[in-house]
Design an enzyme around this catalytic site. Structure first.
Site, PDB file in Angstrom:
ATOM      1  N   ASP A  74      -9.260   5.242  10.243  1.00 32.08           N
ATOM      2  CA  ASP A  74      -9.461   5.366   8.792  1.00 32.08           C
ATOM      3  C   ASP A  74      -9.123   6.757   8.266  1.00 32.08           C
ATOM      4  O   ASP A  74      -8.847   6.920   7.073  1.00 32.08           O
ATOM      5  CB  ASP A  74     -10.927   5.084   8.439  1.00 32.08           C
ATOM      6  CG  ASP A  74     -11.311   3.657   8.738  1.00 32.08           C
ATOM      7  OD1 ASP A  74     -10.521   2.753   8.443  1.00 32.08           O
ATOM      8  OD2 ASP A  74     -12.422   3.439   9.269  1.00 32.08           O
ATOM      9  N   ASP A 107      -8.134  -0.258  -2.977  1.00 30.98           N
ATOM     10  CA  ASP A 107      -8.869   0.821  -3.659  1.00 30.98           C
ATOM     11  C   ASP A 107      -8.326   1.220  -5.027  1.00 30.98           C
ATOM     12  O   ASP A 107      -9.029   1.892  -5.795  1.00 30.98           O
ATOM     13  CB  ASP A 107      -8.958   2.104  -2.814  1.00 30.98           C
ATOM     14  CG  ASP A 107      -9.745   1.929  -1.544  1.00 30.98           C
ATOM     15  OD1 ASP A 107     -10.371   0.860  -1.365  1.00 30.98           O
ATOM     16  OD2 ASP A 107      -9.743   2.852  -0.721  1.00 30.98           O
ATOM     17  N   ARG A 154      -1.553   8.011  -3.987  1.00 32.22           N
ATOM     18  CA  ARG A 154      -2.426   7.012  -3.372  1.00 32.22           C
ATOM     19  C   ARG A 154      -3.768   7.629  -2.968  1.00 32.22           C
ATOM     20  O   ARG A 154      -3.840   8.810  -2.659  1.00 32.22           O
ATOM     21  CB  ARG A 154      -1.715   6.433  -2.136  1.00 32.22           C
ATOM     22  CG  ARG A 154      -2.358   5.195  -1.562  1.00 32.22           C
ATOM     23  CD  ARG A 154      -1.521   4.635  -0.430  1.00 32.22           C
ATOM     24  NE  ARG A 154      -1.537   5.496   0.752  1.00 32.22           N
ATOM     25  CZ  ARG A 154      -0.675   5.378   1.770  1.00 32.22           C
ATOM     26  NH1 ARG A 154       0.264   4.453   1.759  1.00 32.22           N
ATOM     27  NH2 ARG A 154      -0.760   6.187   2.797  1.00 32.22           N
ATOM     28  N   ASP A 155      -4.780   6.783  -2.925  1.00 30.94           N
ATOM     29  CA  ASP A 155      -6.115   7.186  -2.463  1.00 30.94           C
ATOM     30  C   ASP A 155      -6.627   8.356  -3.309  1.00 30.94           C
ATOM     31  O   ASP A 155      -7.076   9.383  -2.791  1.00 30.94           O
ATOM     32  CB  ASP A 155      -6.052   7.577  -0.972  1.00 30.94           C
ATOM     33  CG  ASP A 155      -7.365   7.291  -0.238  1.00 30.94           C
ATOM     34  OD1 ASP A 155      -8.226   6.569  -0.783  1.00 30.94           O
ATOM     35  OD2 ASP A 155      -7.526   7.804   0.886  1.00 30.94           O
ATOM     36  N   TYR A 193       0.842  -1.212   0.000  1.00 31.02           N
ATOM     37  CA  TYR A 193       0.000   0.000   0.000  1.00 31.02           C
ATOM     38  C   TYR A 193       0.868   1.249   0.000  1.00 31.02           C
ATOM     39  O   TYR A 193       1.032   1.909   1.025  1.00 31.02           O
ATOM     40  CB  TYR A 193      -0.913  -0.034   1.243  1.00 31.02           C
ATOM     41  CG  TYR A 193      -2.023   0.998   1.270  1.00 31.02           C
ATOM     42  CD1 TYR A 193      -2.957   1.067   0.239  1.00 31.02           C
ATOM     43  CD2 TYR A 193      -2.156   1.891   2.329  1.00 31.02           C
ATOM     44  CE1 TYR A 193      -3.990   1.988   0.268  1.00 31.02           C
ATOM     45  CE2 TYR A 193      -3.196   2.823   2.374  1.00 31.02           C
ATOM     46  CZ  TYR A 193      -4.113   2.857   1.342  1.00 31.02           C
ATOM     47  OH  TYR A 193      -5.143   3.767   1.367  1.00 31.02           O
ATOM     48  N   SER A 206      -6.048   8.966   3.124  1.00 29.95           N
ATOM     49  CA  SER A 206      -4.872   8.095   3.076  1.00 29.95           C
ATOM     50  C   SER A 206      -3.892   8.473   1.976  1.00 29.95           C
ATOM     51  O   SER A 206      -3.157   7.625   1.471  1.00 29.95           O
ATOM     52  CB  SER A 206      -5.312   6.635   2.918  1.00 29.95           C
ATOM     53  OG  SER A 206      -5.847   6.159   4.125  1.00 29.95           O
TER      54      SER A 206
END
Ligand code: BGC
Length: 453
Positions: free
Chosen positions: A408, A229, A182-183, A177, A189
């Protein structure tokens, strides 16, 4: 992590240029309507060809082929080689037949055990006893920064010793990850690497470092979930400019990850596949299967890619007779319906259709106001324990992927990674930064565990 309302609508790819990048969409019914084409694909970037997949999706694939068949040439950087030519440092190049979880014990990561012990030290009575028991439940470890990678070597060494001592080999469960940008459809995140600043090379180095650690312990089996994701965002969220911009890089990076891990011979990978309320909407199933399959085939059909991981860090039930009202309108209202709907499409496309399903925080249902709410949802409880007794041959295991108690996303509206989902009324607040310990939330998970701890 991101599972927004955007997930609730059908795919809405937006390309305004006549020329699509490699891996970009170049045709398909809605797409053509959007770009105003009456028939035929738009053009593809040099070195790629618009390849028909289904009525809704054509994609620019590397090479000059005109058929659905994809090339086995590696599509990543110069250090990438097809898995078929690699030499194994240790484990076999042929995966074991069947469920990779069988015949092994799962390593308990000391990092999570330490988080839980520290949390329990602040508790008393039965809550403390229950809390301490969580440290004995196998939970994946997220390698969300390159700085954490050396700790994998420690875990593997430890797992190797445990396996030798007990005579039963060990599994170490990891989550890969660290994509650049990212995200891409959320904020909570956002990661350490950016595409604009050497992100792809940094990511390749991150994967190389993971590989270097794992290579030293061929006797330990690694189960890896690849990039939560990321591919789901490429299916439904290309209308978000950060995702559209990341598309080519995500594909190159995920390809590199599965190719390099595949060479090791002891890493079984599951690509993240969102959840029932995201890719499980009927209109998203086929585009999702197409994306997984094209990526897999372009990577040379790596034999240790075992299938898909669903519901990672989410709250959905695996199987229920009383669907949560928020799922109304989707016949695939739980993970089993989603998996049963997706598997045949994957099988016909040639993608290995085995699944693992995160049930770590799925113990309590009917707690969300919208299916797309994903951030520290109030009232959640630890769920079904990790097991291979899933009752469904498609499903290798129920797992705990999100370490329960890790946050989260922050509810601090002035934080750089604030995402509005973490400020919704069904999100527990005040919440610290994603990945950091959230004591109050952990206690809620403990107290609401179902089955009870
Ligand atoms: C965070 C990561 C963290 C992971 C597991 C993600 O939402 O962004 O930093 O490692 O959750 O807790």
């Amino acid at each position: 992590m991101f599972v927004s309302l955007v997930a609730l609508v059908a795919i809405l790819p937006v390309f305004v240029n006549a020329q699509s990048p490699v891996y970009g969409q170049c045709g398909g019914k809605r797409f053509q309507a959007l770009v105003g084409c009456s028939a035929g694909p738009t053009t593809c970037a040099a070195g790629s060809t618009c390849t028909y997949s289904n009525p809704y999706y054509s994609q620019c694939l590397p090479g000059g082929g005109t058929t659905k068949t994809t090339t086995t040439t590696p599509v990543t950087g110069p250090t990438s080689t097809p898995h078929t030519t690699s030499t194994a440092p240790g484990g076999s190049q042929t995966p074991d037949a069947g469920n990779p979880f069988l015949g092994h014990n799962i390593y308990l990561t000391p990092f999570y055990a330490a988080e839980v012990a520290a949390a329990a030290a602040n508790l008393t009575g039965t809550t403390q006893t229950k809390a301490l028991s969580v440290a004995k439940i196998p939970t994946f470890t997220w390698f969300d920064t390159v700085a954490k990678v050396p700790s994998l070597g420690t875990y593997l060494a430890d797992a190797s010793a445990q396996g030798k001592a007990s005579g039963t080999p060990m599994i170490v469960e990891i989550i890969v990850y660290d994509l650049p940008d990212r995200d891409c459809a959320a904020a909570a995140s956002n990661g350490e690497f950016s595409i604009a600043n050497n992100g792809q090379a940094n990511y390749f180095n991150y994967i190389d470092q993971l590989v270097a650690q794992i290579k030293q312990y061929p006797d330990v089996r690694v189960i890896a979930i690849i990039e939560p994701d990321s591919l789901a965002n490429l299916v439904t969220n290309l209308n978000v400019s950060k995702c559209a911009n990341a598309q080519t890089t995500y594909l190159a990076c995920v390809t590199y990850a599965i190719q390099q891990l595949n060479k090791l011979g002891n890493v079984y990978s599951y690509l993240d596949a969102g959840h029932a309320g995201w890719l499980g909407w009927p209109a998203n199933l086929s585009p999702a299967a197409q994306l997984f399959t094209s990526l897999y085939k372009n990577a040379g059909s790596p034999s240790f890619v075992r299938g898909l991981a669903t519901n990672v860090a989410n709250y959905n039930s695996f199987s229920t007779n009383s669907p949560d009202p928020i799922t109304q309108g989707n016949a695939n209202y739980d993970e089993l319906h989603y998996i049963n709907a997706l598997a045949p499409v994957l099988q016909s496309a040639g993608f290995p259709s085995h699944f693992i399903v995160d049930q770590g925080r799925s113990g309590v249902q009917n707690i969300r106001q919208q299916w797309g709410d994903w951030c520290n949802v109030k009232g959640a409880g630890f769920g079904t324990r990790p097991t291979t007794n899933t009752g469904v041959s498609l499903v290798d295991a129920f797992v705990w992927a999100k370490p329960g108690g890790e946050c989260d996303g922050t509810s601090n509206t002035s934080a750089a990674r604030y995402d509005y989902h973490c400020g919704l009324s069904d999100a527990d607040q005040p919440a610290p930064e994603a990945g950091t310990w959230f004591q109050e939330y952990f206690v809620t998970l403990v107290n609401n565990a179902n089955p009870p701890l």
